[in-house]
Design an enzyme around this catalytic site. Structure first.
Site, PDB file in Angstrom:
ATOM      1  N   LYS A 194     -24.266   2.355 -47.791  1.00 32.55           N
ATOM      2  CA  LYS A 194     -23.986   1.388 -48.867  1.00 32.55           C
ATOM      3  C   LYS A 194     -25.327   0.819 -49.387  1.00 32.55           C
ATOM      4  O   LYS A 194     -26.323   1.524 -49.376  1.00 32.55           O
ATOM      5  CB  LYS A 194     -23.032   0.298 -48.384  1.00 32.55           C
ATOM      6  CG  LYS A 194     -21.816   0.869 -47.654  1.00 32.55           C
ATOM      7  CD  LYS A 194     -20.708  -0.107 -47.501  1.00 32.55           C
ATOM      8  CE  LYS A 194     -19.648   0.482 -46.579  1.00 32.55           C
ATOM      9  NZ  LYS A 194     -18.380  -0.189 -46.696  1.00 32.55           N
TER      10      LYS A 194
ATOM     11  N   GLY B  80     -14.636  -1.861 -43.834  1.00 31.22           N
ATOM     12  CA  GLY B  80     -15.478  -3.039 -43.654  1.00 31.22           C
ATOM     13  C   GLY B  80     -14.723  -4.252 -43.136  1.00 31.22           C
ATOM     14  O   GLY B  80     -15.247  -5.366 -43.147  1.00 31.22           O
TER      15      GLY B  80
ATOM     16  N   GLU C 249      -9.684   7.111 -46.770  1.00 35.40           N
ATOM     17  CA  GLU C 249     -10.182   5.782 -46.436  1.00 35.40           C
ATOM     18  C   GLU C 249      -9.181   4.727 -46.898  1.00 35.40           C
ATOM     19  O   GLU C 249      -9.223   4.294 -48.068  1.00 35.40           O
ATOM     20  CB  GLU C 249     -11.537   5.540 -47.111  1.00 35.40           C
ATOM     21  CG  GLU C 249     -12.616   6.486 -46.644  1.00 35.40           C
ATOM     22  CD  GLU C 249     -13.977   5.823 -46.649  1.00 35.40           C
ATOM     23  OE1 GLU C 249     -14.647   5.874 -45.618  1.00 35.40           O
ATOM     24  OE2 GLU C 249     -14.361   5.228 -47.676  1.00 35.40           O
TER      25      GLU C 249
ATOM     26  N   ASN D 246     -22.289   6.191 -44.444  1.00 41.62           N
ATOM     27  CA  ASN D 246     -22.423   5.597 -45.771  1.00 41.62           C
ATOM     28  C   ASN D 246     -23.182   4.281 -45.597  1.00 41.62           C
ATOM     29  O   ASN D 246     -22.620   3.299 -45.136  1.00 41.62           O
ATOM     30  CB  ASN D 246     -21.033   5.339 -46.370  1.00 41.62           C
ATOM     31  CG  ASN D 246     -21.109   4.557 -47.673  1.00 41.62           C
ATOM     32  OD1 ASN D 246     -22.174   4.460 -48.282  1.00 41.62           O
ATOM     33  ND2 ASN D 246     -19.978   4.011 -48.101  1.00 41.62           N
TER      34      ASN D 246
ATOM     35  N   HIS E  32     -15.660   6.249 -53.828  1.00 43.22           N
ATOM     36  CA  HIS E  32     -15.500   5.286 -52.737  1.00 43.22           C
ATOM     37  C   HIS E  32     -14.712   4.082 -53.259  1.00 43.22           C
ATOM     38  O   HIS E  32     -14.856   3.687 -54.417  1.00 43.22           O
ATOM     39  CB  HIS E  32     -16.877   4.852 -52.230  1.00 43.22           C
ATOM     40  CG  HIS E  32     -16.809   4.049 -50.983  1.00 43.22           C
ATOM     41  ND1 HIS E  32     -16.546   2.702 -50.985  1.00 43.22           N
ATOM     42  CD2 HIS E  32     -16.939   4.402 -49.680  1.00 43.22           C
ATOM     43  CE1 HIS E  32     -16.523   2.256 -49.738  1.00 43.22           C
ATOM     44  NE2 HIS E  32     -16.758   3.277 -48.927  1.00 43.22           N
TER      45      HIS E  32
ATOM     46  N   GLU F  15     -15.100   1.023 -52.940  1.00 38.95           N
ATOM     47  CA  GLU F  15     -15.909  -0.070 -53.509  1.00 38.95           C
ATOM     48  C   GLU F  15     -16.279   0.249 -54.956  1.00 38.95           C
ATOM     49  O   GLU F  15     -16.389  -0.650 -55.790  1.00 38.95           O
ATOM     50  CB  GLU F  15     -17.150  -0.315 -52.635  1.00 38.95           C
ATOM     51  CG  GLU F  15     -16.776  -1.017 -51.336  1.00 38.95           C
ATOM     52  CD  GLU F  15     -17.671  -0.710 -50.153  1.00 38.95           C
ATOM     53  OE1 GLU F  15     -18.783  -0.193 -50.336  1.00 38.95           O
ATOM     54  OE2 GLU F  15     -17.227  -0.997 -49.024  1.00 38.95           O
TER      55      GLU F  15
ATOM     56  N   SER G 183     -13.715   1.388 -40.664  1.00 35.07           N
ATOM     57  CA  SER G 183     -14.033   0.707 -39.400  1.00 35.07           C
ATOM     58  C   SER G 183     -14.037   1.660 -38.205  1.00 35.07           C
ATOM     59  O   SER G 183     -13.644   1.270 -37.096  1.00 35.07           O
ATOM     60  CB  SER G 183     -13.087  -0.476 -39.170  1.00 35.07           C
ATOM     61  OG  SER G 183     -13.217  -1.414 -40.222  1.00 35.07           O
TER      62      SER G 183
HETATM   63  C1  PEP Z   1     -17.111   3.244 -45.767  1.00 32.58           C
HETATM   64  O1  PEP Z   1     -17.920   2.548 -46.370  1.00 32.58           O
HETATM   65  O2  PEP Z   1     -16.825   4.352 -46.220  1.00 32.58           O
HETATM   66  C2  PEP Z   1     -16.513   2.728 -44.542  1.00 32.58           C
HETATM   67  C3  PEP Z   1     -15.592   3.426 -43.953  1.00 32.58           C
HETATM   68  O3  PEP Z   1     -16.999   1.511 -44.092  1.00 32.58           O
HETATM   69  P1  PEP Z   1     -16.730   0.875 -42.640  1.00 32.58           P
HETATM   70  O4  PEP Z   1     -16.928   1.960 -41.619  1.00 32.58           O
HETATM   71  O5  PEP Z   1     -17.730  -0.213 -42.519  1.00 32.58           O
HETATM   72  O6  PEP Z   1     -15.313   0.385 -42.634  1.00 32.58           O
END
Ligand code: PEP
Length: 258
Positions: free
Chosen positions: A19, A180, A174, A17, A102, A104, A220
């Site tokens: 972003k 993040g 998630e 992803n 997601h 976000e 992460s």
């Molecule tokens: C994501 O944006 O779905 C995500 C898991 O981000 P990160 O790996 O940076 O935590």
């Protein structure tokens, strides 16, 4: 059949992803670095890029097994929805996947369980593979209501979706506190939540369908922790943010899924 055998029935999917990152030139450069790292992958590899880089990405992955996805999709087919992109438009440009719900988008753009369901249905109806995200907030985990929250999100995301369509959905677990932040769920926490999701899907669609649905962990995930997370019985892949922006790191995670 043992649970680990069931894992072998499912497709491992490693999805990046990006972003709101990468211009078209940057997208072409990272894809060209990724190609050799993804060749021979024993899992499906997807990059979910900004809308503006979709065409570039689709062109750049031609002749490889890398697939391209978007990071959102609107649920209406067309009309007066300024700034939105329909599932048919994504198909038309060559995208095959769309991230939906997601955290976000839930946090900053008013996404709800209901709109997640509408978008998942719109994606399926257009022949896109939804990567539908669920996951609890830190406050919800601390309050001991992770199961309740994730169960509700799964139930509402799959409302009015029949078994044949449900089997095509990828679910991404998630935990919001791990996205993040550099803070990763332990492999056991990831397994517990992915198993919970599979149990809820089993309740909705039965064991054969729930055993076939790919459930990813995201939060992460990085080259160091990927192998341990991906080895868990109900963790069938990863949705990767930060670490998908560097071809070498993403390549190591792809290797860990093999
Ligand atoms: C994501 O944006 O779905 C995500 C898991 O981000 P990160 O790996 O940076 O935590």
């Amino acid at each position: 059949m043992g649970e680990n055998m069931n894992k072998n029935l499912r497709k491992a999917v490693i999805a990046g992803n990006w972003k709101m990152n990468k211009t078209r030139g940057e997208a072409a450069a990272i894809i060209s670095a990724l190609k050799p790292l993804a060749s021979g992958a024993n899992c499906d590899v997807v990059i979910c890029v900004p809308f503006t880089a979709l065409e570039t990405a689709v062109e750049a992955v031609k002749g490889t097994a890398i697939k391209v996805g978007a990071q959102n999709v609107h649920f209406e087919a067309n009309g007066a929805y300024t700034g939105e992109i329909s599932a048919a438009m994504l198909k038309d440009i060559g995208a095959e996947y769309a991230i939906i719900g997601h955290s976000e988008r839930r946090q900053y753009f008013g996404e709800t369980d209901e709109t997640v369901n509408l978008r998942t249905k719109a994606a399926l109806n257009a022949g896109l593979i939804p990567i539908t995200c669920v996951g609890e907030l830190l406050s919800e985990r601390q309050a001991g209501i992770t199961e309740e929250v994730v169960s509700r999100q799964v139930k509402l995301a799959f409302a009015e979706i029949d078994a044949a369509q449900a089997a095509k959905v990828i679910v991404a677990y998630e935990p919001v506190w791990a996205i993040g932040t550099g803070e990763t769920a332990t492999a056991e926490q990831a397994q517990d939540a992915c198993k919970l999701i599979r149990d809820r899907l089993c309740g909705l669609y039965g064991k054969e369908i729930s055993d076939s649905i790919t459930i990813q962990y995201g939060g992460s995930m990085n080259p160091k922790n990927a192998a341990e997370l991906l080895a868990k019985t109900d963790v069938d892949g990863g949705l990767i943010g930060g670490a998908s922006l560097k071809a070498e790191d993403f390549g190591v995670i792809i290797g860990a899924a093999n």
